[in-house]
Design a protein around this motif. Structure first.
Motif, mmCIF file in Angstrom:
data_model
loop_
_atom_site.group_PDB
_atom_site.id
_atom_site.type_symbol
_atom_site.label_atom_id
_atom_site.label_comp_id
_atom_site.label_asym_id
_atom_site.label_seq_id
_atom_site.Cartn_x
_atom_site.Cartn_y
_atom_site.Cartn_z
ATOM 1 N N TYR A 1 43.344 36.734 45.314
ATOM 2 C CA TYR A 1 42.902 38.103 45.062
ATOM 3 C C TYR A 1 43.574 39.063 46.052
ATOM 4 C CZ TYR A 1 39.560 41.478 43.108
ATOM 5 O OH TYR A 1 38.971 42.531 42.444
ATOM 6 N N GLU A 2 43.618 38.668 47.311
ATOM 7 C CA GLU A 2 44.280 39.498 48.321
ATOM 8 C C GLU A 2 45.766 39.668 47.993
ATOM 9 O OE1 GLU A 2 41.565 38.444 52.276
ATOM 10 O OE2 GLU A 2 43.355 37.272 51.820
ATOM 11 N N LEU A 3 46.394 38.592 47.547
ATOM 12 C CA LEU A 3 47.811 38.663 47.194
ATOM 13 C C LEU A 3 48.036 39.628 46.033
ATOM 14 C CD1 LEU A 3 50.671 37.588 47.620
ATOM 15 C CD2 LEU A 3 50.125 35.701 46.067
ATOM 16 N N CYS A 4 47.136 39.595 45.046
ATOM 17 C CA CYS A 4 47.249 40.524 43.905
ATOM 18 C C CYS A 4 47.155 41.979 44.373
ATOM 19 C CB CYS A 4 46.144 40.235 42.888
ATOM 20 S SG CYS A 4 46.332 38.681 41.992
ATOM 21 N N ILE A 5 46.217 42.261 45.278
ATOM 22 C CA ILE A 5 46.073 43.630 45.789
ATOM 23 C C ILE A 5 47.318 44.049 46.551
ATOM 24 C CG2 ILE A 5 44.721 45.149 47.289
ATOM 25 C CD1 ILE A 5 42.275 43.411 46.677
ATOM 26 N N VAL A 6 47.869 43.135 47.367
ATOM 27 C CA VAL A 6 49.096 43.441 48.109
ATOM 28 C C VAL A 6 50.214 43.819 47.143
ATOM 29 C CG1 VAL A 6 50.947 42.423 49.500
ATOM 30 C CG2 VAL A 6 48.569 42.045 50.147
ATOM 31 N N VAL A 7 50.324 43.081 46.038
ATOM 32 C CA VAL A 7 51.412 43.331 45.077
ATOM 33 C C VAL A 7 51.269 44.705 44.440
ATOM 34 C CG1 VAL A 7 52.398 42.623 42.868
ATOM 35 C CG2 VAL A 7 51.860 40.901 44.597
ATOM 36 N N PHE A 8 50.074 45.020 43.888
ATOM 37 C CA PHE A 8 50.003 46.319 43.190
ATOM 38 C C PHE A 8 49.913 47.489 44.156
ATOM 39 C CE2 PHE A 8 45.332 45.187 42.630
ATOM 40 C CZ PHE A 8 44.761 46.281 43.276
ATOM 41 N N ALA A 9 49.372 47.293 45.353
ATOM 42 C CA ALA A 9 49.341 48.380 46.339
ATOM 43 C C ALA A 9 50.751 48.688 46.854
ATOM 44 C CB ALA A 9 48.421 48.015 47.494
ATOM 45 N N PHE A 36 41.736 45.508 53.045
ATOM 46 C CA PHE A 36 41.118 45.281 54.353
ATOM 47 C C PHE A 36 39.649 44.900 54.188
ATOM 48 C CE2 PHE A 36 38.972 47.038 58.168
ATOM 49 C CZ PHE A 36 39.598 46.271 59.136
ATOM 50 N N VAL A 37 38.954 45.602 53.296
ATOM 51 C CA VAL A 37 37.531 45.312 53.045
ATOM 52 C C VAL A 37 37.365 43.917 52.438
ATOM 53 C CG1 VAL A 37 35.485 46.003 51.734
ATOM 54 C CG2 VAL A 37 36.941 47.745 52.790
ATOM 55 N N ALA A 72 47.195 53.857 49.000
ATOM 56 C CA ALA A 72 46.396 53.927 50.230
ATOM 57 C C ALA A 72 44.986 53.382 50.012
ATOM 58 C CB ALA A 72 46.333 55.372 50.726
ATOM 59 N N LEU A 73 44.361 53.791 48.909
ATOM 60 C CA LEU A 73 43.014 53.294 48.596
ATOM 61 C C LEU A 73 43.015 51.775 48.400
ATOM 62 C CD1 LEU A 73 41.812 56.048 46.082
ATOM 63 C CD2 LEU A 73 41.026 55.712 48.436
ATOM 64 N N SER A 74 44.067 51.268 47.782
ATOM 65 C CA SER A 74 44.153 49.835 47.530
ATOM 66 C C SER A 74 44.318 49.043 48.826
ATOM 67 C CB SER A 74 45.310 49.532 46.575
ATOM 68 O OG SER A 74 45.112 50.173 45.331
ATOM 69 N N PHE A 105 39.499 50.196 41.930
ATOM 70 C CA PHE A 105 40.770 50.733 42.408
ATOM 71 C C PHE A 105 41.938 50.177 41.601
ATOM 72 C CE2 PHE A 105 38.719 51.374 46.819
ATOM 73 C CZ PHE A 105 38.243 52.615 46.420
ATOM 74 N N ASN A 106 41.818 48.909 41.187
ATOM 75 C CA ASN A 106 42.783 48.336 40.270
ATOM 76 C C ASN A 106 42.849 49.176 38.991
ATOM 77 O OD1 ASN A 106 43.943 46.704 38.186
ATOM 78 N ND2 ASN A 106 43.403 44.839 39.271
ATOM 79 N N GLY A 107 41.657 49.480 38.435
ATOM 80 C CA GLY A 107 41.577 50.258 37.206
ATOM 81 C C GLY A 107 42.080 51.686 37.351
ATOM 82 N N ILE A 108 41.901 52.288 38.530
ATOM 83 C CA ILE A 108 42.377 53.651 38.756
ATOM 84 C C ILE A 108 43.904 53.713 38.628
ATOM 85 C CG2 ILE A 108 42.674 55.439 40.528
ATOM 86 C CD1 ILE A 108 39.821 54.731 41.487
ATOM 87 N N LEU A 109 44.591 52.751 39.247
ATOM 88 C CA LEU A 109 46.053 52.717 39.126
ATOM 89 C C LEU A 109 46.476 52.438 37.693
ATOM 90 C CD1 LEU A 109 47.330 50.884 42.343
ATOM 91 C CD2 LEU A 109 47.817 53.226 41.613
ATOM 92 N N ASN A 110 45.725 51.583 37.017
ATOM 93 C CA ASN A 110 46.010 51.284 35.615
ATOM 94 C C ASN A 110 45.858 52.538 34.755
ATOM 95 O OD1 ASN A 110 46.173 50.286 33.017
ATOM 96 N ND2 ASN A 110 44.460 48.867 33.215
ATOM 97 N N SER A 111 44.708 53.214 34.890
ATOM 98 C CA SER A 111 44.378 54.348 34.024
ATOM 99 C C SER A 111 45.151 55.618 34.350
ATOM 100 C CB SER A 111 42.873 54.642 34.116
ATOM 101 O OG SER A 111 42.115 53.510 33.745
ATOM 102 N N SER A 112 45.760 55.678 35.521
ATOM 103 C CA SER A 112 46.479 56.892 35.914
ATOM 104 C C SER A 112 47.809 57.038 35.195
ATOM 105 C CB SER A 112 46.727 56.900 37.428
ATOM 106 O OG SER A 112 47.576 55.816 37.803
#
Length: 462
Positions: A94-102, A195-196, A188-190, A37-44
């Motif tokens: 890792y959770e903090l990183c996801i919060v930032v880019f999401a 959560f997972v 949303a996916l991020s 999901f990180n890569g999807i936002l990057n590649s989009s």
């Protein structure tokens, strides 16, 4: 320090001997999909920019700022997340990183203008850059050394599917809704992945034990033992008895990563990642332009590029089969040299058939190396206590290469032509290969605890 861990028969040795279980598979899927999901936002980004240009929001100059903002974010995120990962733990960071880019992606979906959107892209880059360091780096601490290369390459295979998924997502969302939907859905996916990760991903037991939180670490190891049917389930008292000399304090300073034992690891990891960024961004981003400069029309250029890029997933898949079969530093050096040689041969072809065949082989080798460098070797060379900081520093320097190389390629292509691009690229890659071959530390089959030895000791033991 951590030298006593290697000799102990305590918790970490038991973790290393346990067979791959449901816990390992769960960790693989959670980390793998988070990276995807990180890569999807990057590649989009490329698809979003195309729509922005079409709508009159952007032009070539704004596109450059948009792309550069993400790379600057990657640079900052690698350093910051690396430091936090060693200090507060792998999972929290890792959770903090996801919060930032999401969060940045969600705000970007409502951007009122291009400047605001570029700022959001930079913030996304901070979270994504940190997530890459934490994802690949922490995964090496969960898997037994004997199969760690294969499993880390598998993680890379999941992550490298993201450009295809991003392209499909953009093809569906942009024509019907607009570029804003790409960022909204990506966000949303991020958040779902956050959560997972929070519920299903454990903290690294190696990090916990190396930082004095032995009871928490042993609780995770006991859980793994029960799931795998491993008989030797330890108590915290036994762990403390076996590993009583472990010191939780870490007084490593930034300067320590640029001299002595850690300096050697920084040099090797940096050369590995510079070679990856230099070759990956030069070849994948500039191939269509190079084709056009060789007199091939844009339609055929894009078609040929698409055919060649089929080699990308093939290369990453091959990496899962060979990663644990060859000494790491020899494999890496050979792959770098192969990319350099294939690039030079490729640049001198005039037949479209030859360009496609050699180019596809080059892409396959390049993506084997991409898997080797980012997912396997660069995360492996560090002691547990300094792993995220060291990997963050090496990644950040590698990102500088990705920022600078497009300007170098543009100048070479304009002034001297295609052959000059691949001659200079080959010379730089050869330098990286020599650094890896001469100063590289062999990591294949070595546990994370063994990697805490001084690099000179590691070189003398194998």
């Amino acid at each position: 320090m951590c030298e006593d861990v290697m000799e102990s028969k305590g918790a970490l040795a038991k973790l290393e001997r346990m067979p791959v279980s449901r816990w390992h598979w769960k960790t693989f899927w959670v980390v793998g999909f988070a990276l995807q999901f990180n890569g999807i936002l990057n590649s989009s980004g490329n698809s979003v920019l195309a729509d922005l240009v079409d709508r009159g929001w952007s032009n070539n100059y704004w596109n450059a700022f948009f792309s550069s903002a993400m790379m600057v974010g990657f640079f900052v995120g690698s350093l910051v997340a690396g430091s936090l990962g060693d200090k507060i733990g792998r999972k929290k960071t890792y959770e903090l990183c996801i919060v930032v880019f999401a969060s940045a992606s969600l705000v970007a979906a409502f951007a009122p203008g291009m400047v605001f959107l570029i700022v959001c892209r930079g913030l996304m880059g901070i979270g994504m850059g940190g997530g890459i360091v934490l994802g690949y780096g922490s995964f090496t601490e969960f898997i037994p050394a004997k199969s760690r290369g294969m499993w880390s390459a598998r993680i890379s295979l999941l992550g490298n599917l993201s450009p295809l998924i991003a392209a499909i997502l953009a093809a569906i969302l942009i024509p019907t809704l607009s570029w804003r939907a790409v960022f909204a859905v990506g966000s949303a996916l991020s958040f779902v992945m956050l959560f997972v990760v929070h519920l299903r991903l454990d903290e690294s037991p190696r990090w916990l034990i190396n930082n004095g939180r032995v009871e928490e670490g042993i609780a995770i190891i006991n859980k793994v033992a029960r799931e795998s049917g491993f008989e030797e389930v330890l108590s915290p008292d036994q762990v403390l008895e076996d590993d009583e000399e472990l010191e939780p304090d870490d007084d490593t300073k930034l300067w320590d990563f640029f001299h002595g034992d850690l300096g050697r690891r920084t040099l090797v990891a940096t050369a590995t990642l510079v070679a990856m960024n230099l070759s990956l961004y030069t070849i994948t981003q500039w191939v269509p332009t190079i084709f056009v400069n060789q007199g091939i029309d844009i339609k055929n250029s894009l078609q040929m590029s698409m055919i060649m890029m089929i080699g990308a997933p093939v290369g990453v898949y091959i990496s899962t089969l060979i990663m644990d079969r060859f000494p790491r530093k020899i494999l890496g050096a050979v792959l770098i040299v192969l990319v350099a040689v294939l690039g030079f041969i490729y640049a001198n072809q005039t037949s479209r058939t030859a360009i496609l065949l050699i180019g596809t082989v080059m892409i396959i080798v390049l993506y084997i190396y991409n898997s080797f460098s980012s997912a396997v070797y660069a995360p492996e060379v560090w002691p547990t206590k300094q792993k995220m900081r060291g990997l963050g520093i090496a990644n950040s320097i590698g990102r500088v290469t990705a920022i600078v190389s497009p300007y170098l390629v543009a100048w070479l292509l304009t002034e001297f032509g295609v052959v000059a691009v691949f001659i200079v690229l080959g010379a730089l890659l050869t330098l990286c290969a020599v650094i890896l071959a001469v100063f590289g530390i062999e990591t294949r089959g070595r546990t994370c605890e063994e990697m805490s030895l001084d690099s000179d000791q590691l070189s003398s033991t194998r």
